[in-house]
Design an enzyme around this catalytic site. Structure first.
Site, short mmCIF file in Angstrom:
data_model
loop_
_atom_site.label_atom_id
_atom_site.label_comp_id
_atom_site.label_asym_id
_atom_site.label_seq_id
_atom_site.Cartn_x
_atom_site.Cartn_y
_atom_site.Cartn_z
N GLY A 26 -19.80 -8.80 28.34
CA GLY A 26 -19.20 -9.81 28.08
C GLY A 26 -18.15 -10.86 27.06
N TYR A 30 -10.78 -21.26 34.59
CA TYR A 30 -11.90 -21.14 33.47
C TYR A 30 -13.20 -21.91 34.96
CZ TYR A 30 -16.27 -21.49 30.65
OH TYR A 30 -17.70 -21.48 30.40
N HIS A 40 -22.94 -16.68 39.76
CA HIS A 40 -22.40 -15.57 39.61
C HIS A 40 -23.26 -15.07 40.24
CE1 HIS A 40 -21.80 -11.47 37.22
NE2 HIS A 40 -21.92 -11.46 38.26
N LYS A 81 -26.58 -11.65 31.74
CA LYS A 81 -27.77 -12.13 32.86
C LYS A 81 -29.34 -12.02 31.57
CE LYS A 81 -24.50 -9.78 35.91
NZ LYS A 81 -23.96 -8.58 36.58
N GLU A 139 -18.67 -7.70 42.25
CA GLU A 139 -19.00 -9.41 41.41
C GLU A 139 -18.14 -10.60 41.30
OE1 GLU A 139 -21.68 -8.01 37.74
OE2 GLU A 139 -19.70 -8.96 37.00
N ASN A 189 -18.05 -3.15 39.40
CA ASN A 189 -18.90 -2.41 38.81
C ASN A 189 -18.96 -1.36 39.49
OD1 ASN A 189 -18.75 -3.81 36.13
ND2 ASN A 189 -20.59 -5.04 37.39
N ARG A 244 -20.98 1.76 39.62
CA ARG A 244 -22.16 2.20 38.72
C ARG A 244 -22.91 1.45 39.39
NH1 ARG A 244 -23.68 -1.66 35.77
NH2 ARG A 244 -22.57 -2.55 34.37
N VAL A 294 -27.88 -3.21 36.89
CA VAL A 294 -29.65 -3.05 36.04
C VAL A 294 -30.72 -3.86 36.89
CG1 VAL A 294 -30.72 -4.93 34.06
CG2 VAL A 294 -28.88 -3.43 33.42
N ARG A 296 -35.07 -9.22 32.53
CA ARG A 296 -35.16 -8.79 31.82
C ARG A 296 -35.90 -9.16 30.28
NH1 ARG A 296 -28.93 -8.06 32.41
NH2 ARG A 296 -28.12 -7.67 34.05
#
Ligand code: ADP
Length: 448
Positions: A165, A202, A208, A237, A275, A289, A291, A294, A337
């Protein structure tokens, strides 16, 4: 298959990888900083090596120390987890140059997707729709004004090397564009050592939505559906769910196919996430991403597929043992989270945990490395646990989440548990009616 894997990470994700390895009969090596000597993953690993002092640059980002640890422990492969070195192309190269397998994609794929300007170009040429914006880097404020006027305000200036972010600035109108450009550039240079920025339209009410991909070395690619990660604060997130309350089966299949085809086209291997922002029925690529994410557990809960296990299998050269038509999406899953931070002020709250009770029971999973008597160090990300619940329907999932949050006890440090407890009883959230800006308003309005 590998006999020994070194886990180049800490906290809950180190535990997650360790668990997958042990279930596969693979031995584990934990590496840790001096601040993490008492961490649970260090205790549970077959071997452990201290790689440096608390600051991440001296330990978890210390490439040479990690490679040395792999060498002295006779490791076969290195799993980078997320964050730290997981998207560092140079590290992936170093790992392979030293004769270890990197449990992730090739360095070239990491490099392309790590540069958001290059990633946008790759997306376009693989048939993925992107957010309208500049064709490449924006070099001057004058150029920024010209492009912004072409695509229309509001716009967002973003760092090509951005992550977490950071390096993003919104300009609502022409008077704000120069400032946004300068701020984004300065922040990007400070945070990533690269001041390259670009411009996107924007979007004011998007969700998302991201697609999970799994691919092997032989061109087999599947997608495992979407995750809705619209509940964010500061572009980070806080709660994720799968499936998204806003997609139907056909939309899921369509975007999943677009994502899988693109991945096949670029010859990517391993797990990856594409994403998107989703607004008025349209998907717009924002980044990929390269990888494990989370929020990967919510996908695991609704597909029954262990993503870390698959990631390790693919890295060892195995062929994907499932096809798209084998994937069955069943039920609903939500992840919260849990951060060691104040739930109103968001001030980090490291310290000693003097009381801990994790929720349990059917459909409840807690991914964490904390325990009663654990000291949360001040040096790292504040996330200390993930609560993941499953239900046959979204409503059953919500009811279970509410009762699991009420069972969860973490004493001694402030946590985001109170915020999650307020969130699960909110009508908009219960009805799935939220976008990426909703949570910040909820927090601003004192959670009503
Ligand atoms: P990072 O790599 O820093 O996470 P992303 O490009 O993934 O950056 O964006 C993170 C979040 O920022 C998105 O989930 C979204 O909430 C917001 N965002 C990014 N681009 C836009 C955009 N063009 N319009 C509106 N919000 C955006």
């Amino acid at each position: 298959m590998f006999e020994k894997v070194l886990i180049a990470n800490r906290g809950e994700i180190a535990m997650r990888i360790l668990r997958a390895c042990h279930e596969m009969g693979i031995k584990t090596v934990a590496v840790h900083s001096t601040a993490d000597a008492d961490a649970m993953h260090v205790r549970l690993a077959d071997e452990s090596v201290c790689i440096g002092s608390p600051a991440a640059k001296d330990s978890y980002l210390n490439k040479a120390a990690i490679i040395s640890a792999a060498t002295i422990t006779n490791t076969d492969a290195i799993h980078p987890g997320y964050g730290f070195l997981s998207e560092n192309a140079e590290f992936a190269e170093m790992v392979e140059d030293h004769g270890f397998a990197f449990i992730g994609p090739t360095a070239d794929h990491i490099r392309v997707m790590g540069d958001k300007v290059a990633a946008r170009e790759a997306a376009v040429s693989s048939g993925i729709p992107i957010v309208p914006g500049s064709d490449g880097e924006i070099k001057t404020a004058e150029e920024a004004i010209k492009i912004a006027e072409e695509i229309g305000f509001p716009v967002i200036v973003k760092a090509a090397s951005g992550g977490g972010g950071k390096g993003m600035k919104v300009a609502l109108d022409k008077s704000k564009i120069r400032e946004a450009f300068n701020l984004a550039k300065t922040e990007a240079t400070a945070a990533f050592g690269d001041g390259t920025v670009y411009i996107e339209k924007y979007l004011t009410t998007p969700r998302h939505i991201e697609i999970q991909i799994l691919a092997d070395n032989y061109g087999n690619v599947i997608h495992l559906g979407e995750r809705d990660c619209s509940l964010q604060r500061n572009n980070q997130k806080l709660l994720e769910e799968a499936p998204s309350p806003s997609l139907n089966e056909e939309q899921r299949r369509n975007i999943g196919e677009i994502a899988s085809n693109a991945i096949k086209k670029i010859g990517y291997r391993g797990v990856g996430t594409i994403e998107f922002l989703y607004e008025n029925g349209e998907f717009y690529f924002i980044e990929m991403n390269t990888r494990l994410q989370v929020e990967h557990p919510v996908t695991e809960m609704i597909t029954g597929i262990d993503l870390v296990r698959e990631q390790i299998r693919v890295a060892s050269g195995a062929t994907l043992n499932m096809k798209q038509e084998d994937i069955v999406f069943s039920g609903h899953s939500i992840e919260c989270r849990i951060n060691a931070e104040h739930s109103d002020t968001f001030i980090p709250s490291p310290g000693f945990i003097n009381g801990y009770h994790a929720p349990g029971g059917m459909g409840v999973r807690v991914d964490s490395g904390i325990y009663s008597g654990y000291r949360v160090p001040p040096h790292y990300d504040s996330m200390i646990a993930k609560l993941i619940v499953y239900g046959k329907t979204r409503n059953a999932c919500l009811m279970r989440l509410k009762r699991a949050l009420n069972e969860f006890v973490i004493e001694g440090v402030d946590t985001s548990l109170p915020l999650h407890r307020r969130l699960v009883v909110n009508d908009d959230f219960i009805n799935g009616e939220y976008n990426i800006h909703w949570l910040e308003k909820f927090i601003e309005n004192k959670n009503s």
